[in-house]
Write an enzyme that holds these catalytic residues in place. Sequence first.
Site, PDB file in Angstrom:
ATOM      1  N   CYS A  10      18.329 -28.719  85.998  1.00  0.00           N
ATOM      2  CA  CYS A  10      17.231 -29.331  85.247  1.00  0.00           C
ATOM      3  C   CYS A  10      17.486 -30.803  84.984  1.00  0.00           C
ATOM      4  CB  CYS A  10      16.993 -28.591  83.940  1.00  0.00           C
ATOM      5  SG  CYS A  10      18.480 -28.315  82.973  1.00  0.00           S
ATOM      6  N   CYS A  47      13.255 -13.525  78.561  1.00  0.00           N
ATOM      7  CA  CYS A  47      13.388 -12.198  77.972  1.00  0.00           C
ATOM      8  C   CYS A  47      14.807 -11.890  77.547  1.00  0.00           C
ATOM      9  CB  CYS A  47      12.891 -11.135  78.947  1.00  0.00           C
ATOM     10  SG  CYS A  47      13.689 -11.213  80.538  1.00  0.00           S
ATOM     11  N   TYR A  65      19.787 -24.739  73.922  1.00  0.00           N
ATOM     12  CA  TYR A  65      18.567 -24.324  73.218  1.00  0.00           C
ATOM     13  C   TYR A  65      18.351 -22.819  73.108  1.00  0.00           C
ATOM     14  CZ  TYR A  65      13.578 -23.739  72.213  1.00  0.00           C
ATOM     15  OH  TYR A  65      12.389 -23.349  71.682  1.00  0.00           O
ATOM     16  N   GLY A  87      12.020 -13.709  73.540  1.00  0.00           N
ATOM     17  CA  GLY A  87      10.714 -13.285  74.025  1.00  0.00           C
ATOM     18  C   GLY A  87       9.883 -12.711  72.903  1.00  0.00           C
ATOM     19  N   CYS A 120      12.754 -25.085  86.798  1.00  0.00           N
ATOM     20  CA  CYS A 120      13.681 -23.969  86.926  1.00  0.00           C
ATOM     21  C   CYS A 120      13.056 -22.841  87.731  1.00  0.00           C
ATOM     22  CB  CYS A 120      14.060 -23.439  85.549  1.00  0.00           C
ATOM     23  SG  CYS A 120      15.056 -21.947  85.585  1.00  0.00           S
ATOM     24  N   ASN A 180      16.296  -9.463  82.965  1.00  0.00           N
ATOM     25  CA  ASN A 180      16.231 -10.841  82.492  1.00  0.00           C
ATOM     26  C   ASN A 180      16.565 -11.735  83.671  1.00  0.00           C
ATOM     27  OD1 ASN A 180      16.322 -13.252  81.093  1.00  0.00           O
ATOM     28  ND2 ASN A 180      18.332 -12.877  80.213  1.00  0.00           N
ATOM     29  N   GLY A 181      15.636 -12.599  84.065  1.00  0.00           N
ATOM     30  CA  GLY A 181      15.879 -13.498  85.180  1.00  0.00           C
ATOM     31  C   GLY A 181      14.640 -13.686  86.032  1.00  0.00           C
TER      32      GLY A 181
END
Length: 576
Positions: free
Chosen positions: A517, A81, A323, A107, A463, A182-183
């Site tokens: 990651c 988001c 990304y 989002g 993640c 956001n998170g």
Amino acid sequence: MAAATSAAASSLSHATEKPYSLAKPPSPIPSSIFSKTLPKSYPLSHKPTIKKTLFTLTAKNPIADVISGDFGDDDKPREECGVVGIYGDPEASRLCYLALHALQHRGQEGAGIVAVNENNVLQSVTGVGLVSEVFNQSKLDKLPGDKAIGHVRYSTAGSNMLKNVQPFVAGYRFGSVGVAHNGNLVNYQTLRAELEESGSIFNTSSDTEVVLHLIAISKARPFFARIVEACEKLEGAYSMVFLTEDKLVAVRDPHGFRPLVMGRRGNGAVVFASETCALDLIEATYEREVYPGEVIIVDKDGIQTLCLMPHPEPKSCIFEHIYFALPSSEVFGRSVYGSRQLFGEILATVAPVDCDVVIAVPDSGVVAALGYAAKAGVAFQQGLIRSHYVGRTFIEPSQKIRDFGVKLKLSPVKAVLEGKRVVVVDDSIVRGTTSSKIVRLIKEAGAKEVHMRIASPPIIASCYYGVDTPSAEELISNRMNVEEIREFIGADSLAFLPIDSLEKMLGSDSNNFCYACFSGRYPVLPSGKVKRVGNFLDDGLNGSVESIDGGWIQQKVEANSEQKVEANSEQKVEVK
């Protein structure tokens, strides 16, 4: 209580100062926010001289690939988001609407805006779909006032996520508060169980609702102390904006997992947003990041800034630069475009190959491909054209078309590819399903050779910090080595960005980024149950009996956070 509310006063950064260095040491021992002298506030129109206080930033945003919901070919990470907050502009909701447009890449499944009207009432408009689908002139007319917050959200389904669309608004003893987040909170389930045991009733399956409950039950004074007390109980990633009848508050977790920046419009209005591209669209000047662990309060008296405790080592999400973020943005004090260009140059240096043309998988691979082509001295051309008009669903012919989803989105240019040795640059490989289809598409267009170059290291772990992520077993780099992946996708050669080269490029800041990651080493381990968005999200409107627990399962992790954690194949991480 004292530990939960400890914070330190710090000064705001000036618009002309350089962003803080992630390599700097932690700030000195903080004082209590309840000390006799609070941080001195200043008028919104005044831009003070700054004394910087350092905070630690830990961002971990490994990737999460998600096959596109309807035809299963969007094998890419998904940012969960984006948030926006505006204070002091008579057209706050309209500016919020435009800023959300700029953050649409973060989002696409839901959007919302909350504003404070002339009667000091928080009014909300939320809906499922793109920003342009949720809002129109009449809806924005219902959101007057000079203060507003907004949110765009990614989820896995359409109508069934309506109850989880933010911003959330809740009433408590002293008024109302709205929040956009956001998170992802890794201790959400533990906190929710404790709150429910005490009588709290939840309306959504979103971890953001926990924050509202913690604020409501807090006995701290004044209001921002409630936010501090609530946030110091949270673990994981959160960049949040809060709105009350008279205040706008921005908060970033002490690790700094997710980005959050501050800017100012010409009329003095203060703006917070997930990326600087949102500031650019509404003509706000970028001033600085919200520091990890910082709480910024904006009201009629000016701006105050506080610091949460403690200060762990910075671990910013490297995938913002690979990304997630828009190339035009500046994230964590670095140009996203500049980073991606360097990724491509590094690939051309460490993994050269004889070729006739360099192309990109649009749009995220373009800048890295430009860097590769420039370093290799080979022409960059548009060998794949992306359709920007692909909707959410398509009726496929009864006689199935191979690689239907990819062909809807990408069209090969035979004049560029036919008879050529082609280097294809992409940002990442997640499951590998889309990469194999792209290689086949290019070869069917007549390419003599196809050499894949990936502008990130191999992704081997999931993640927990606000990104839609498949299980480790689904990540192709967790199951295969580079040669096996090359054979699987059908390329003539394959090379990834070496992680040591990535760290070298980041220089003194390299230790302040999260590579979980790529390594499976997590700065903050989840406790109890964790969530995932990838295949299912129960928002209370739809869902099967099997998902009655919201897709939760117990996650066993090792005590040492620096040990590699193998993600459970059922692991879930829910979006905001």
